[in-house]
Design an enzyme around this catalytic site. Structure first.
Site, mmCIF file in Angstrom:
data_model
loop_
_atom_site.group_PDB
_atom_site.id
_atom_site.type_symbol
_atom_site.label_atom_id
_atom_site.label_comp_id
_atom_site.label_asym_id
_atom_site.label_seq_id
_atom_site.Cartn_x
_atom_site.Cartn_y
_atom_site.Cartn_z
ATOM 1 N N ARG A 88 59.052 89.264 8.518
ATOM 2 C CA ARG A 88 59.925 88.149 8.120
ATOM 3 C C ARG A 88 59.683 86.923 9.011
ATOM 4 O O ARG A 88 59.761 85.784 8.548
ATOM 5 C CB ARG A 88 61.400 88.541 8.157
ATOM 6 C CG ARG A 88 61.782 89.561 7.096
ATOM 7 C CD ARG A 88 61.475 89.048 5.665
ATOM 8 N NE ARG A 88 61.564 90.130 4.716
ATOM 9 C CZ ARG A 88 60.519 90.678 4.096
ATOM 10 N NH1 ARG A 88 59.307 90.240 4.311
ATOM 11 N NH2 ARG A 88 60.677 91.656 3.246
ATOM 12 N N GLU A 91 56.603 85.464 7.727
ATOM 13 C CA GLU A 91 56.955 84.768 6.496
ATOM 14 C C GLU A 91 57.620 83.419 6.808
ATOM 15 O O GLU A 91 57.319 82.410 6.163
ATOM 16 C CB GLU A 91 57.902 85.646 5.675
ATOM 17 C CG GLU A 91 58.304 85.066 4.346
ATOM 18 C CD GLU A 91 59.223 85.999 3.581
ATOM 19 O OE1 GLU A 91 59.039 86.099 2.362
ATOM 20 O OE2 GLU A 91 60.130 86.606 4.197
ATOM 21 N N SER A 114 55.858 74.479 23.759
ATOM 22 C CA SER A 114 55.320 75.491 24.661
ATOM 23 C C SER A 114 55.931 76.861 24.403
ATOM 24 O O SER A 114 57.131 76.983 24.172
ATOM 25 C CB SER A 114 55.597 75.084 26.115
ATOM 26 O OG SER A 114 55.179 76.093 26.998
#
Length: 147
Positions: A88, A91, A114
């Site tokens: 996820r 995704e 960063s």
């Protein structure tokens, strides 16, 4: 013995002792997010931190030394994660990555966030429709330089 062996021993001992990552982090006086990442093999511990973890997780002297070695970071078993929860996040970056990039560049200019000068906070957010996961990520902005 390698760093992955140490990670597996930490996880097994954590389960056997019924520990929570927040309690482990409290023992070190650091965030649960950073300590968990370190115990899972993604961060380097100081000698003092490694010794405390060694005592907590019943680690050998060799394992304590391995906790102090700079790990190979970002070492997932596959290039596209297959674990549903980790997928996820993949995704999210696939769908919103260009949005993150566009908005960061619009707000800060040409550079990156960063992952070294970075902090994260993960909390449970109660909601009557089902609790939510709240993750706040904060990384220093690093502009690209000309030379």
């Amino acid at each position: 013995m390698n760093r992955m062996d140490v990670t597996e021993q930490i996880i097994a001992t954590k389960i056997a002792k019924g520990l929570k990552w927040s309690a482990v982090a409290q023992e070190l006086g650091l965030s649960k997010e950073w300590v968990t990442a370190g115990c899972l093999g993604q961060m380097t511990f100081t000698a003092e931190q490694a010794a405390r973890l060694g005592a907590l997780f019943d680690l050998s002297e060799q394992a304590v030394k391995l906790l102090q070695v700079v790990p190979y970071k970002g070492s997932l078993p596959t290039s596209v994660p297959t674990d549903p929860l980790i997928y996820r996040f993949y995704e999210l970056v696939s769908v919103y990555g260009t949005t993150f990039k566009e908005l960061i560049h619009e707000e800060f200019g040409d550079g990156i966030m960063s992952a070294i000068d970075f902090k994260m906070d993960l909390q449970r957010e109660p909601d009557p429709k089902g609790d939510r996961v709240s993750i706040t990520m904060s990384g220093k902005f690093l502009p690209y330089k000309t030379y």
